[in-house]
Motif scaffolding. Structure first.
Motif, mmCIF file in Angstrom:
data_model
loop_
_atom_site.group_PDB
_atom_site.id
_atom_site.type_symbol
_atom_site.label_atom_id
_atom_site.label_comp_id
_atom_site.label_asym_id
_atom_site.label_seq_id
_atom_site.Cartn_x
_atom_site.Cartn_y
_atom_site.Cartn_z
ATOM 1 N N GLY A 26 3.690 -65.028 -43.084
ATOM 2 C CA GLY A 26 2.172 -65.884 -43.183
ATOM 3 C C GLY A 26 1.938 -66.243 -44.546
ATOM 4 O O GLY A 26 0.868 -66.472 -45.148
ATOM 5 N N GLY A 27 2.994 -66.837 -45.145
ATOM 6 C CA GLY A 27 2.824 -67.756 -46.376
ATOM 7 C C GLY A 27 2.667 -66.682 -47.514
ATOM 8 O O GLY A 27 2.343 -67.293 -48.638
ATOM 9 N N GLY A 28 2.886 -65.371 -47.355
ATOM 10 C CA GLY A 28 2.620 -64.476 -48.391
ATOM 11 C C GLY A 28 1.158 -63.884 -48.483
ATOM 12 O O GLY A 28 0.805 -63.221 -49.430
ATOM 13 N N TYR A 29 0.108 -64.456 -47.646
ATOM 14 C CA TYR A 29 -0.971 -64.252 -47.623
ATOM 15 C C TYR A 29 -1.474 -62.995 -46.711
ATOM 16 O O TYR A 29 -2.717 -62.421 -46.642
ATOM 17 N N ARG A 30 -0.597 -62.278 -46.001
ATOM 18 C CA ARG A 30 -0.743 -61.313 -45.163
ATOM 19 C C ARG A 30 -0.538 -60.216 -45.787
ATOM 20 O O ARG A 30 0.683 -59.842 -46.435
ATOM 21 N N PRO A 31 -1.164 -59.040 -45.271
ATOM 22 C CA PRO A 31 -0.802 -57.618 -45.954
ATOM 23 C C PRO A 31 0.681 -57.235 -45.345
ATOM 24 O O PRO A 31 0.931 -57.587 -44.436
ATOM 25 N N LYS A 32 1.208 -56.628 -46.503
ATOM 26 C CA LYS A 32 2.920 -56.369 -46.240
ATOM 27 C C LYS A 32 3.088 -55.448 -45.008
ATOM 28 O O LYS A 32 3.953 -55.537 -44.448
ATOM 29 N N HIS A 33 2.061 -54.476 -45.090
ATOM 30 C CA HIS A 33 2.077 -53.562 -44.069
ATOM 31 C C HIS A 33 1.915 -54.047 -42.355
ATOM 32 O O HIS A 33 2.562 -53.620 -41.551
ATOM 33 N N GLU A 34 1.069 -55.080 -42.205
ATOM 34 C CA GLU A 34 1.148 -55.842 -41.221
ATOM 35 C C GLU A 34 2.418 -56.670 -40.902
ATOM 36 O O GLU A 34 2.698 -56.659 -39.830
#
Length: 230
Positions: free
Chosen positions: A54-62
């Motif tokens: 997600g371009g770095g904007y998504r929580p990493k656990h997701e």
């Protein structure tokens, strides 16, 4: 308008070519975990990881949960182990945006202070700066985890202004994200320069960038144009 005294920058997709870094990370993941992926085609793996990121904007656990599912990942390491892997490996994939060193050197030689404001985990972002060799080039580095706030909150920009000893109206902030970078800097009173090659403009924002650049090195020409114009 106050004389320019400082130029501040975002990190990911501004001074660091994040897209290239993610591609390097994917190659590492294929090397380290590929035999367990149900998906074998490397191009498809790249598409899946890029979408999950997600371009770095998504929580990493997701991100991890999606990768485990969409890659049909047999023997996946589990979230805590993947989190540790990501924190260790991803910073080593960092790549400088073309012209970064030239831009930082140019403004330093002009006698301007340099600052950096970035969202992210302190250990990850600091490791990127160290591996890229630019961490010591700034008079102020503010990372959201340590600051306790993140862009576009104006407070994170004001923290940097305080460290630099410069008033907001005497500073530029250069970043790629319309809301986090341009709007956030504008709300804090800085002159916001938008690097427009990554994200489309958000037409809901009540702000016009002070300047628009396509490539990082364009900021030098913008400075010379504005400086000549007074």
């Amino acid at each position: 308008m106050s004389q320019l005294k400082a130029v501040l920058f975002d990190l990911d997709e501004t001074l660091m070519a994040r897209g290239q870094a993610v591609l390097r990370l994917i190659e590492r993941m294929i090397d380290d975990f590929g035999p367990g992926f149900g998906v074998r085609d490397h191009d498809e793996i790249k598409r899946i990881v890029q979408q999950a990121d997600g371009g770095g904007y998504r929580p990493k656990h997701e991100m991890y949960a999606e990768l485990e599912d969409r890659l049909a990942w047999t023997g996946a390491p589990g979230w805590p182990a993947f989190q540790a892997y990501y924190r260790r490996v991803y910073p080593t994939c960092a790549v400088l945006e073309e012209g970064t060193l030239d831009v930082l050197t140019y403004f330093r030689e002009k006698g301007l202070k340099l600052g950096l404001i970035t969202n992210g985990e302190t250990a990850v972002q600091q490791k990127k700066l160290d591996l890229l060799g630019i961490g010591q080039k700034f008079d102020s580095v503010v990372i959201s985890e340590s600051a306790g706030c993140k862009k576009p909150d104006p407070h994170i920009f004001r923290l940097s202004m305080s460290e630099l000893g410069v008033s907001p109206n005497a500073a530029w902030y250069v970043g790629d994200h319309p809301r986090n970078d341009v709007y956030g800097a504008w709300c804090a009173g800085l002159r916001a320069v938008w690097k427009s090659d990554v994200h489309p403009w958000d037409v809901t924002l009540p702000v016009i960038p002070y300047g628009i650049i396509r490539q990082l090195t364009d900021v030098i020409r913008l400075y010379e144009k504005r400086n000549t114009a007074g």
